[in-house]
Scaffold this motif. Structure first.
Motif, PDB file in Angstrom:
ATOM      1  N   SER A 192       0.956  -1.240  -0.036  1.00 46.83           N
ATOM      2  CA  SER A 192       0.028  -0.102   0.070  1.00 46.83           C
ATOM      3  C   SER A 192       0.797   1.447  -0.066  1.00 46.83           C
ATOM      4  O   SER A 192       0.541   2.147  -0.616  1.00 46.83           O
ATOM      5  N   GLN A 195       2.368   1.571  -3.580  1.00 47.19           N
ATOM      6  CA  GLN A 195       1.366   1.810  -4.579  1.00 47.19           C
ATOM      7  C   GLN A 195       0.505   3.294  -4.326  1.00 47.19           C
ATOM      8  O   GLN A 195       0.184   3.813  -5.303  1.00 47.19           O
ATOM      9  N   LYS A 200       3.794   0.035  -8.781  1.00 47.77           N
ATOM     10  CA  LYS A 200       2.666  -0.977  -8.968  1.00 47.77           C
ATOM     11  C   LYS A 200       3.191  -2.385  -8.499  1.00 47.77           C
ATOM     12  O   LYS A 200       4.422  -2.590  -9.348  1.00 47.77           O
ATOM     13  N   PHE A 209       8.293  -4.052  -7.616  1.00 42.20           N
ATOM     14  CA  PHE A 209       7.507  -2.877  -7.759  1.00 42.20           C
ATOM     15  C   PHE A 209       7.758  -2.009  -9.219  1.00 42.20           C
ATOM     16  O   PHE A 209       9.117  -1.824  -9.172  1.00 42.20           O
ATOM     17  N   ASN A 212       5.445   3.898 -11.832  1.00 45.38           N
ATOM     18  CA  ASN A 212       4.556   4.267 -12.952  1.00 45.38           C
ATOM     19  C   ASN A 212       4.927   5.274 -14.006  1.00 45.38           C
ATOM     20  O   ASN A 212       5.651   6.131 -13.657  1.00 45.38           O
TER      21      ASN A 212
END
Length: 227
Positions: A192, A195, A200, A209, A212
């Protein structure tokens, strides 16, 4: 005229990167020339591969591929360092600050990965679901992916997660549910936090991860020692 010559030289450098060879068997556009890489930074400073530890001194590094403690069972990197694109590092710095206020911090296992390492992983990995297909390249190759976990600042130890790093177990998936409540809480805190701050998680690795906006960056094959 000078600008035209500069553009021509860069186009030649990039076109040469798309030739099929042992390091680039799929003929992808991969930046493997250091001068061409430097030229991309001049056109856009965000293209710089920044050494994470220099920007976030408090981050802990455990660069497994600079050791034999990894699924390949061999040293893959000549240096135990972690690099990422400038905006990626800026977001990680923010995340580190958020976690520090809760008594936690980041430990990084891997970040930017030269393309030819991805080729080597694909050739050796027993389970291809856990390694990037070099026919497409990895977000790691773009300097836009990080493998990491959380440590407790008081003890300096990793907080318990569902599996060890680079595990091929089903429990490595970020939505795997058959876990003790505290383990799920730890995993979900990491996911969490990441993100909500520009990353992501991928479908089968709680530690991986993608940044973006990774699509805006080229695949790279510049070794650590040149950065």
């Amino acid at each position: 005229m000078k600008n035209l010559l500069f553009i021509l030289l860069i186009s030649i450098s990039f076109s040469s990167c798309a030739q099929k060879n042992a390091q680039n068997p799929y003929g992808l556009k991969v930046v493997n020339d250091f001068e061409a890489y430097q030229a991309t930074i001049k056109s856009n400073p965000n293209n710089e591969l920044v050494e994470i530890k220099k920007v976030i001194p408090s981050v802990v590094l455990d660069i497994r591929y600079a050791t034999k403690n990894n699924f390949m069972k061999q040293v893959m990197y000549k240096q135990g360092k972690a690099f990422a694109r400038k905006p990626v590092v800026e977001h990680l710095k923010k995340i580190q600050s958020i976690l520090n206020k809760k008594g936690y911090g980041l430990k990084i296992f891997d970040a930017y990965r030269p393309y030819q390492i991805t080729v080597a992983f694909w050739q050796k990995a027993s389970d291809k679901n856990f390694v990037a297909n070099p026919a497409k390249g990895s977000k790691h190759n773009r300097g836009c992916a990080v493998d990491l976990t959380i440590i407790d600042l008081k003890t300096g130890k990793d907080i318990p997660m569902p599996t060890p790093y680079d595990s091929f177990e089903a429990a490595a998936a970020p939505h795997y549910d058959k876990l003790p409540a505290k383990i799920k809480e730890n995993r979900d805190l990491l996911i969490s936090t990441m993100q909500l701050n520009g990353f992501k998680v991928i479908y089968n690795e709680w530690w991986h991860f993608d940044f973006n906006g990774w699509q805006n960056y080229d695949l790279m094959d510049i070794p650590f020692e040149k950065l």
